[in-house]
Motif scaffolding. Structure first.
Motif, mmCIF file in Angstrom:
data_model
loop_
_atom_site.group_PDB
_atom_site.id
_atom_site.type_symbol
_atom_site.label_atom_id
_atom_site.label_comp_id
_atom_site.label_asym_id
_atom_site.label_seq_id
_atom_site.Cartn_x
_atom_site.Cartn_y
_atom_site.Cartn_z
ATOM 1 N N PRO A 127 0.805 -1.233 0.000
ATOM 2 C CA PRO A 127 0.000 0.000 0.000
ATOM 3 C C PRO A 127 0.834 1.278 0.000
ATOM 4 C CG PRO A 127 -0.844 -1.574 1.609
ATOM 5 C CD PRO A 127 0.483 -2.094 1.153
ATOM 6 N N HIS A 128 2.100 1.162 0.370
ATOM 7 C CA HIS A 128 2.966 2.338 0.465
ATOM 8 C C HIS A 128 3.968 2.426 -0.692
ATOM 9 C CE1 HIS A 128 1.243 2.608 4.448
ATOM 10 N NE2 HIS A 128 1.666 1.380 4.705
ATOM 11 N N ILE A 129 3.945 1.444 -1.578
ATOM 12 C CA ILE A 129 4.866 1.450 -2.717
ATOM 13 C C ILE A 129 4.299 2.343 -3.811
ATOM 14 C CG2 ILE A 129 5.910 0.054 -4.542
ATOM 15 C CD1 ILE A 129 6.089 -2.242 -2.544
ATOM 16 N N ARG A 130 5.091 3.303 -4.210
ATOM 17 C CA ARG A 130 4.641 4.280 -5.203
ATOM 18 C C ARG A 130 4.668 3.696 -6.607
ATOM 19 N NH1 ARG A 130 8.042 9.741 -3.599
ATOM 20 N NH2 ARG A 130 6.849 10.360 -1.749
ATOM 21 N N ASP A 131 3.878 4.292 -7.493
ATOM 22 C CA ASP A 131 3.967 3.952 -8.902
ATOM 23 C C ASP A 131 5.399 4.191 -9.383
ATOM 24 O OD1 ASP A 131 1.277 3.472 -8.766
ATOM 25 O OD2 ASP A 131 0.679 5.218 -9.955
ATOM 26 N N ASN A 132 5.837 3.365 -10.324
ATOM 27 C CA ASN A 132 7.177 3.458 -10.927
ATOM 28 C C ASN A 132 8.299 3.115 -9.946
ATOM 29 O OD1 ASN A 132 6.089 4.414 -13.472
ATOM 30 N ND2 ASN A 132 5.748 6.367 -12.417
ATOM 31 N N ALA A 133 7.959 2.429 -8.870
ATOM 32 C CA ALA A 133 8.974 1.987 -7.920
ATOM 33 C C ALA A 133 9.766 0.811 -8.501
ATOM 34 C CB ALA A 133 8.323 1.577 -6.602
ATOM 35 N N SER A 134 10.866 0.491 -7.834
ATOM 36 C CA SER A 134 11.700 -0.637 -8.243
ATOM 37 C C SER A 134 11.925 -1.565 -7.051
ATOM 38 C CB SER A 134 13.052 -0.142 -8.770
ATOM 39 O OG SER A 134 13.905 -1.235 -9.080
ATOM 40 N N LEU A 135 11.664 -2.850 -7.262
ATOM 41 C CA LEU A 135 11.837 -3.869 -6.237
ATOM 42 C C LEU A 135 12.961 -4.790 -6.693
ATOM 43 C CD1 LEU A 135 8.042 -4.815 -5.849
ATOM 44 C CD2 LEU A 135 9.256 -2.830 -4.908
ATOM 45 N N VAL A 136 13.955 -4.965 -5.850
ATOM 46 C CA VAL A 136 15.112 -5.786 -6.221
ATOM 47 C C VAL A 136 15.290 -6.894 -5.191
ATOM 48 C CG1 VAL A 136 17.553 -5.851 -6.818
ATOM 49 C CG2 VAL A 136 16.209 -3.788 -7.305
ATOM 50 N N TYR A 137 15.105 -8.119 -5.646
ATOM 51 C CA TYR A 137 15.172 -9.278 -4.768
ATOM 52 C C TYR A 137 16.535 -9.972 -4.890
ATOM 53 C CZ TYR A 137 10.194 -8.481 -4.309
ATOM 54 O OH TYR A 137 8.984 -7.912 -4.046
ATOM 55 N N PHE A 138 16.832 -10.800 -3.887
ATOM 56 C CA PHE A 138 18.121 -11.481 -3.850
ATOM 57 C C PHE A 138 17.933 -12.959 -4.148
ATOM 58 C CE2 PHE A 138 18.923 -7.534 -1.845
ATOM 59 C CZ PHE A 138 20.255 -7.253 -2.095
ATOM 60 N N ALA A 139 18.340 -13.342 -5.349
ATOM 61 C CA ALA A 139 18.372 -14.743 -5.742
ATOM 62 C C ALA A 139 19.770 -15.275 -5.429
ATOM 63 C CB ALA A 139 18.021 -14.878 -7.223
ATOM 64 N N SER A 140 20.199 -16.299 -6.143
ATOM 65 C CA SER A 140 21.525 -16.869 -5.912
ATOM 66 C C SER A 140 21.839 -17.856 -7.018
ATOM 67 C CB SER A 140 21.576 -17.597 -4.560
ATOM 68 O OG SER A 140 22.761 -18.357 -4.425
ATOM 69 N N ILE A 141 23.120 -18.060 -7.257
ATOM 70 C CA ILE A 141 23.521 -19.128 -8.157
ATOM 71 C C ILE A 141 22.994 -20.474 -7.664
ATOM 72 C CG2 ILE A 141 25.739 -19.500 -6.995
ATOM 73 C CD1 ILE A 141 26.940 -20.022 -9.754
ATOM 74 N N ALA A 142 22.787 -20.600 -6.351
ATOM 75 C CA ALA A 142 22.253 -21.841 -5.788
ATOM 76 C C ALA A 142 20.850 -22.131 -6.299
ATOM 77 C CB ALA A 142 22.240 -21.768 -4.265
ATOM 78 N N GLY A 143 20.091 -21.081 -6.593
ATOM 79 C CA GLY A 143 18.751 -21.272 -7.123
ATOM 80 C C GLY A 143 18.744 -21.771 -8.547
ATOM 81 N N GLU A 144 19.837 -21.597 -9.269
ATOM 82 C CA GLU A 144 19.963 -22.072 -10.641
ATOM 83 C C GLU A 144 20.536 -23.480 -10.703
ATOM 84 O OE1 GLU A 144 21.795 -19.148 -13.393
ATOM 85 O OE2 GLU A 144 21.998 -17.891 -11.612
ATOM 86 N N ARG A 145 21.542 -23.747 -9.859
ATOM 87 C CA ARG A 145 22.322 -24.967 -9.986
ATOM 88 C C ARG A 145 22.151 -25.937 -8.836
ATOM 89 N NH1 ARG A 145 28.430 -23.356 -11.264
ATOM 90 N NH2 ARG A 145 28.529 -25.608 -11.015
ATOM 91 N N GLY A 146 21.467 -25.516 -7.769
ATOM 92 C CA GLY A 146 21.477 -26.308 -6.553
ATOM 93 C C GLY A 146 22.752 -26.028 -5.776
ATOM 94 N N SER A 147 22.803 -26.502 -4.543
ATOM 95 C CA SER A 147 23.974 -26.243 -3.699
ATOM 96 C C SER A 147 24.093 -27.350 -2.667
ATOM 97 C CB SER A 147 23.838 -24.881 -3.014
ATOM 98 O OG SER A 147 24.942 -24.615 -2.187
ATOM 99 N N ARG A 148 25.206 -28.073 -2.705
ATOM 100 C CA ARG A 148 25.413 -29.181 -1.777
ATOM 101 C C ARG A 148 25.253 -28.714 -0.332
ATOM 102 N NH1 ARG A 148 28.007 -33.941 -2.500
ATOM 103 N NH2 ARG A 148 28.849 -33.228 -4.507
ATOM 104 N N ASN A 149 24.477 -29.445 0.420
ATOM 105 C CA ASN A 149 24.211 -29.177 1.838
ATOM 106 C C ASN A 149 23.367 -27.928 2.072
ATOM 107 O OD1 ASN A 149 25.749 -31.444 2.530
ATOM 108 N ND2 ASN A 149 27.629 -30.238 2.700
ATOM 109 N N HIS A 150 22.754 -27.418 1.016
ATOM 110 C CA HIS A 150 21.919 -26.220 1.153
ATOM 111 C C HIS A 150 20.622 -26.362 0.354
ATOM 112 C CE1 HIS A 150 25.991 -24.638 2.117
ATOM 113 N NE2 HIS A 150 25.322 -23.932 3.003
ATOM 114 N N ALA A 151 19.963 -27.510 0.471
ATOM 115 C CA ALA A 151 18.728 -27.724 -0.290
ATOM 116 C C ALA A 151 17.670 -26.688 0.061
ATOM 117 C CB ALA A 151 18.185 -29.129 -0.025
ATOM 118 N N HIS A 152 17.577 -26.339 1.345
ATOM 119 C CA HIS A 152 16.576 -25.366 1.775
ATOM 120 C C HIS A 152 16.893 -23.984 1.208
ATOM 121 C CE1 HIS A 152 19.937 -25.404 4.402
ATOM 122 N NE2 HIS A 152 19.338 -25.538 5.593
#
Length: 247
Positions: A127-152
């Protein structure tokens, strides 16, 4: 280059972390006003003190980002600034647990912080985000390839990209952009144990032959928050020295 961030109001969670702190400094240098969140609010004191010298407005919020009362406090701070022009949820955890030994509690803790809290805070802020705002989230290479011992962890980062792209579609009519950065191995307390255990393997596997620096991720996020990226939405920007290509 003028990034047109002067007087823009940006919300950052996990702002005392390696990347969050670098991002806050860059945005202050560009003339933005900030809402900074961290679990321990006292860890934000030095950033707030530096900001006072610049004449920028910095509001700080402490508490567990998963809790509704913390999220409401972050949203209230954004409203106090007059609305939110940018959002960068950098709060997250990265804890090693082999999947065969992972407990339900360990799984749910990572999911709740890295994914659930990001989604619910986005909703609380909306409700407080203005029009034309920008949202930048944090993904990871782990989300593309998987990561040993870090399934979660890998599961949350893959889901963040799908969530981000859905937000980009649903909010695009208001001119709101949503994107993600996908860091590789960045020099920070979060990755110290992983880097030490790899005995140089991670650097050798990275085409650029080194680890990333927090400021390099912050630079990419700052660009995506700015109007210099005004026609970029639904994109994932890899900030990992080419590691995503490595076999």
């Amino acid at each position: 280059m003028d990034l047109h961030l002067k007087d823009k109001n940006i919300v950052i969670t996990g702002a005392a972390g390696a990347i969050g702190r670098e991002l806050a400094q860059r945005l202050l240098d560009e003339g933005a006003n900030l809402v900074l969140h961290e679990l321990d609010e006292s860890s934000l004191e030095s950033i707030a003190a530096e900001a006072q010298a610049t004449g920028r407005t910095v509001l700080t919020v402490g508490g567990d980002v998963r809790l509704p009362e913390t999220q409401r406090a972050i949203a209230a701070a954004g409203a106090q600034l007059g609305g939110v022009n940018g959002f960068a949820p950098a709060a997250g955890i990265y804890v090693a647990h082999p999947f065969a030994e992972m407990t339900t509690e360990q799984w749910r803790t990572t999911i709740s912080i890295n994914l659930d809290a990001v989604a619910t805070l986005t909703s609380t802020l909306l409700p407080h985000i203005r029009d034309n705002a920008s949202l930048v989230y944090f993904a990871s290479i782990a989300g593309e390839r998987g990561s040993r011992n870090h399934a979660h962890y890998a599961a949350t980062k893959g889901a963040i990209v799908s969530f981000m792209r859905t937000i980009a579609i649903e909010l695009g009519g208001r001119g709101i952009r949503a994107n993600a950065v996908a860091p590789g191995i960045i020099e920070s307390p979060m990755t110290n144990d992983l880097v030490a255990a790899s005995d140089g393997e991670l650097e050798r596997a990275t085409p650029l032959g080194r680890l990333g620096r927090p400021g390099e991720v912050a630079d990419a996020v700052t660009y995506l928050l700015s109007q210099r990226s005004s026609f970029i939405s639904g994109a994932q920007i890899d900030v990992n020295g080419g590691l995503y290509m490595a076999g």
